[in-house]
Motif scaffolding. Structure first.
Motif, mmCIF file in Angstrom:
data_model
loop_
_atom_site.group_PDB
_atom_site.id
_atom_site.type_symbol
_atom_site.label_atom_id
_atom_site.label_comp_id
_atom_site.label_asym_id
_atom_site.label_seq_id
_atom_site.Cartn_x
_atom_site.Cartn_y
_atom_site.Cartn_z
ATOM 1 N N ALA A 90 -3.864 0.823 4.086
ATOM 2 C CA ALA A 90 -2.500 0.361 3.795
ATOM 3 C C ALA A 90 -1.913 1.365 2.823
ATOM 4 O O ALA A 90 -2.634 1.920 1.977
ATOM 5 N N VAL A 91 -0.607 1.625 2.923
ATOM 6 C CA VAL A 91 0.025 2.654 2.089
ATOM 7 C C VAL A 91 1.130 2.025 1.255
ATOM 8 O O VAL A 91 2.029 1.357 1.777
ATOM 9 N N HIS A 92 1.044 2.260 -0.059
ATOM 10 C CA HIS A 92 2.047 1.766 -1.010
ATOM 11 C C HIS A 92 3.011 2.891 -1.355
ATOM 12 O O HIS A 92 2.610 4.032 -1.591
ATOM 13 N N TRP A 93 4.300 2.536 -1.426
ATOM 14 C CA TRP A 93 5.367 3.496 -1.730
ATOM 15 C C TRP A 93 5.738 3.279 -3.188
ATOM 16 O O TRP A 93 6.608 2.509 -3.523
ATOM 17 N N HIS A 94 5.040 3.997 -4.038
ATOM 18 C CA HIS A 94 4.982 3.751 -5.472
ATOM 19 C C HIS A 94 6.318 4.060 -6.156
ATOM 20 O O HIS A 94 6.759 5.210 -6.178
ATOM 21 N N GLY A 95 6.948 3.015 -6.700
ATOM 22 C CA GLY A 95 8.236 3.167 -7.370
ATOM 23 C C GLY A 95 9.411 2.766 -6.506
ATOM 24 O O GLY A 95 10.524 2.595 -7.011
ATOM 25 N N ILE A 96 9.205 2.621 -5.198
ATOM 26 C CA ILE A 96 10.265 2.146 -4.292
ATOM 27 C C ILE A 96 10.272 0.620 -4.362
ATOM 28 O O ILE A 96 9.258 -0.027 -4.089
ATOM 29 N N ARG A 97 11.404 0.030 -4.707
ATOM 30 C CA ARG A 97 11.434 -1.411 -5.006
ATOM 31 C C ARG A 97 11.382 -2.308 -3.779
ATOM 32 O O ARG A 97 11.134 -3.498 -3.897
ATOM 33 N N GLN A 98 11.608 -1.759 -2.606
ATOM 34 C CA GLN A 98 11.536 -2.536 -1.359
ATOM 35 C C GLN A 98 12.478 -3.737 -1.391
ATOM 36 O O GLN A 98 12.101 -4.862 -1.026
ATOM 37 N N PRO A 102 10.132 -6.709 1.331
ATOM 38 C CA PRO A 102 8.905 -6.847 0.527
ATOM 39 C C PRO A 102 7.635 -6.702 1.352
ATOM 40 O O PRO A 102 6.576 -6.373 0.809
ATOM 41 N N TRP A 103 7.724 -6.922 2.682
ATOM 42 C CA TRP A 103 6.549 -6.824 3.544
ATOM 43 C C TRP A 103 6.101 -5.391 3.773
ATOM 44 O O TRP A 103 5.027 -5.148 4.319
ATOM 45 N N PHE A 104 6.916 -4.416 3.357
ATOM 46 C CA PHE A 104 6.525 -3.019 3.519
ATOM 47 C C PHE A 104 6.123 -2.364 2.195
ATOM 48 O O PHE A 104 6.109 -1.136 2.083
ATOM 49 N N ASP A 105 5.779 -3.183 1.200
ATOM 50 C CA ASP A 105 5.318 -2.628 -0.078
ATOM 51 C C ASP A 105 3.953 -1.968 0.073
ATOM 52 O O ASP A 105 3.577 -1.132 -0.737
ATOM 53 N N HIS A 136 0.623 6.327 -1.892
ATOM 54 C CA HIS A 136 -0.835 6.413 -1.912
ATOM 55 C C HIS A 136 -1.431 5.206 -1.211
ATOM 56 O O HIS A 136 -0.780 4.176 -1.031
ATOM 57 N N SER A 137 -2.685 5.341 -0.822
ATOM 58 C CA SER A 137 -3.393 4.226 -0.220
ATOM 59 C C SER A 137 -3.498 3.084 -1.223
ATOM 60 O O SER A 137 -3.665 3.303 -2.430
ATOM 61 N N HIS A 138 -3.407 1.850 -0.713
ATOM 62 C CA HIS A 138 -3.591 0.671 -1.564
ATOM 63 C C HIS A 138 -4.561 -0.275 -0.862
ATOM 64 O O HIS A 138 -4.297 -1.459 -0.674
ATOM 65 N N TYR A 139 -5.703 0.295 -0.518
ATOM 66 C CA TYR A 139 -6.769 -0.467 0.132
ATOM 67 C C TYR A 139 -8.072 -0.155 -0.590
ATOM 68 O O TYR A 139 -8.548 0.984 -0.567
ATOM 69 N N GLY A 140 -8.657 -1.149 -1.259
ATOM 70 C CA GLY A 140 -9.871 -0.902 -2.023
ATOM 71 C C GLY A 140 -9.671 0.213 -3.021
ATOM 72 O O GLY A 140 -8.675 0.251 -3.741
ATOM 73 N N ILE A 148 -2.652 10.608 -0.769
ATOM 74 C CA ILE A 148 -1.657 10.659 -1.836
ATOM 75 C C ILE A 148 -0.565 11.654 -1.482
ATOM 76 O O ILE A 148 -0.766 12.566 -0.680
ATOM 77 N N GLY A 149 0.608 11.465 -2.089
ATOM 78 C CA GLY A 149 1.708 12.405 -1.894
ATOM 79 C C GLY A 149 2.901 12.016 -2.742
ATOM 80 O O GLY A 149 2.866 11.015 -3.467
ATOM 81 N N MET A 150 3.970 12.793 -2.642
ATOM 82 C CA MET A 150 5.134 12.577 -3.487
ATOM 83 C C MET A 150 6.385 12.294 -2.657
ATOM 84 O O MET A 150 6.476 12.664 -1.480
#
Length: 582
Positions: A90-98, A102-105, A136-140, A148-150
């Motif tokens: 699963a991939v989290h979009w860090h800093g994007i408030r969605q 919310p289901w695509f956090d 970045h990944s948000h799984y385990g 990871i990326g920007m």
């Protein structure tokens, strides 16, 4: 009965107004922006980022992954294929408030079911604010394996930024382990407890240099294949600059464990942005940065152009044995591989235990004049979170107010929206405080036992919440660790920092209510406290956790819910696990 009906009608109308606002917001933003589509494949490949070969997660063959570049109001569509043999993702979009999505956090167990091997999943969301963000990944503990990326989001051309520069560059910082994610996670979840240890290397933009001679006990025939100093994967990162030009360096940290200091030999750095918010500019010799944070700094190429200079990043806040990562600032037209004339150790590195300097930098970060968003004068709720290390049935855990968090099998967002009342412990609300009068934060816990729970905080929608992060001693004597806490779905005002135990009657008098910076990640220092304030105004279920991989894996996090009745119908793509199998 009439009064109840009128109240119900009023609530119904209010809910419709909120949904209309979200729809109008999305429409107005979508109407202004472009749709930017990306097709990604994530898989493991053998790579040698620090000269030691191991399995690394790549995105379309790249580590770090490709940078997403967009403009405020654009819609990002990422079609993600999981090409792992045996792992979910699963991939989290860090800093994007969605906002409105919310289901695509991208948080497995909170907002979605994981993406299974071989599956294709599509994320779609709006980038509603300019700034520097990450993914970045948000799984385990998968993030530390390389997914990871920007993300760069520029403002509309009609809204220029309050600073100027000639060129824009990314610098992503990470620490790096040679053991696999599975090996480290198994050790953390074992009796006896096996700590992950210090990272073997630090990486600057995915490149570092491990000393292969450290493997002297390994047969040379094996070392040559596993650790190879001449491998091009680990050639030093080079940042080329043109003399006299100004560069915006977007610096992000996605370390698994380490707090870092970043510095460039002979140059000052002017801090202008933090986590997507403009900062009243101030100049530093070295930038302290914690996992989950992003900063923009301005670098002026104003030194002797006939030579190159060292770039270094080093570990602070823990007595690490990991050597600094080293890159090169290359003044054009010097050759990129031309060594600077000074020793690699020329950069004066801060002492690892100089907490005061790190605290002073945090206090210096204030909102830029003309871009100040004043916080609400008062809060509706105060939650004090004591960060401790504990044991649960003999297993070492991290806890918050003596409760160690664990994910449910069914994501909260789905369980709450579909009213699956036995998917997690709805009846349990985590404690909102601890026995601050009697608890000694400077001593090992007298009673180290804690409990585990998947209960969550349910906040009144649109209420203002203060969170006090209180640090304490770990299970080891005279030891307290730095914890960077990240809030999903929101930004918060950083009201203050302090040393020692938070005083609920005196310390709020010293809050910065005039020009506090807004962030999504903030550190609490050893034996100290950090106060933040946010509005629970984004409908959904949002994780709030320590951004150190092993700490979150061991239970250092909480979950906030607000406005779940205002969340639109959930897409079926996020389902397929736990009770959603039905």
């Amino acid at each position: 009965m009439m009064r109840q009906k009128r109240s119900s009608d009023t609530i119904h109308v209010f809910n419709l107004m909120v949904l209309c606002f979200i729809a109008l917001f999305s429409y107005s933003v979508l109407g202004q922006g472009k749709i930017r589509r990306f097709k990604w494949e994530v898989k493991y490949e053998f790579k040698s980022p620090d000269c030691f070969e191991k399995l690394v997660i790549t995105v379309n063959g790249k580590f770090p992954g490709p940078t997403i570049k967009a403009q405020q109001g654009d819609t990002i569509v990422v079609e993600l294929k999981n090409s792992f043999m045996t792992e979910n993702v699963a991939v989290h979009w860090h800093g994007i408030r969605q906002i409105g999505t919310p289901w695509f956090d991208g948080v497995e167990g909170v907002t979605q079911c994981p993406i299974l091997p071989g599956e294709v999943f599509t994320y779609q969301f709006v980038v509603d604010r300019p700034g520097t963000y990450m993914y970045h990944s948000h799984y385990g503990m998968q993030r530390e394996s390389g997914l990871i990326g920007m993300i760069q989001v520029s403002p509309p051309v009609t809204e220029p930024e309050p600073f100027t520069y000639d060129y824009d560059r990314n610098v992503l910082l990470t620490d790096w382990y040679h053991k696999s994610m599975s090996e480290k996670a198994t050790g953390l979840a074992s009796i006896p407890f096996k700590w992950v240890g210090e990272p073997q290397s630090l990486l600057i933009q995915g490149r570092g240099r491990f000393n292969c001679s450290n493997y002297l006990t390994t047969p040379p025939s094996l070392v040559s294949g596993v650790c190879n100093a001449s491998n091009t994967d680990c050639s030093r990162f080079v940042l080329t600059v043109i003399p006299g030009k100004t560069y915006r360096l977007r610096i992000g940290s996605l370390t698994a464990l380490s707090a870092l200091s970043f510095q460039i030999e002979g140059h000052n750095l002017t801090v202008v942005e933090a986590d997507g918010h403009y900062v009243e500019p101030f100049t530093v010799k070295n930038l302290f940065i914690y996992s989950g944070e992003t900063y923009s700094v301005l670098l002026k190429a104003d030194q002797n152009p006939k030579r190159n200079y060292w770039i270094t990043t080093s570990i602070v806040s823990r007595p690490a044995t990991t050597p600094p990562a080293i890159a090169v600032l290359n003044y054009y037209p010097n050759h990129p591989r031309r060594r600077p004339p000074t020793p690699e150790s020329s950069n004066l590195l801060p002492e690892w235990n100089d907490t005061r300097s790190r605290l002073e930098q945090s206090l210096a970060i204030k909102a830029r004049r003309g871009f100040i968003h004043a916080p609400p004068e008062n809060s509706d709720k105060v939650i004090v979170l004591l960060n401790t290390q504990n044991e649960v049935n003999g297993y070492r855990r991290w806890s918050v107010n003596n409760v160690s968090y664990h994910h449910p099998k069914t994501p909260y967002l789905i369980a709450l929206k579909q009213n699956l009342t036995n998917a997690f412990d709805w009846r349990f609300t985590p404690p909102e405080n601890y026995d601050s009068r009697n608890y000694d934060i400077f001593a090992r816990p007298i009673n180290a036992n804690a409990t585990t729970s998947d209960g969550i905080y349910r906040l009144r929608f649109n209420s203002t919440v203060d969170v006090i992060l209180q640090n304490a001693n770990t299970m080891n004597a005279n030891n307290s660790e730095t914890h960077p806490w990240h809030l999903h779905g929101h930004d918060f005002w950083v009201l203050g920092y302090g040393e020692g135990k938070f005083n609920e009657s005196e310390d709020p008098k010293r809050y910065n209510r005039v020009d506090p910076i807004m962030k999504n990640t903030v550190a609490v220092q050893p034996f100290g406290w950090t106060a933040l304030r946010f509005r629970a105004d984004n409908p959904g279920v949002w994780s709030f956790h320590c951004h150190i991989e092993s700490h979150f894996f061991m239970g250092m996090g909480v979950v906030f819910e607000s406005g779940i009745n205002k969340v639109s119908n959930l897409p079926s793509s996020i389902m397929g696990c736990g009770q959603t199998k039905r």
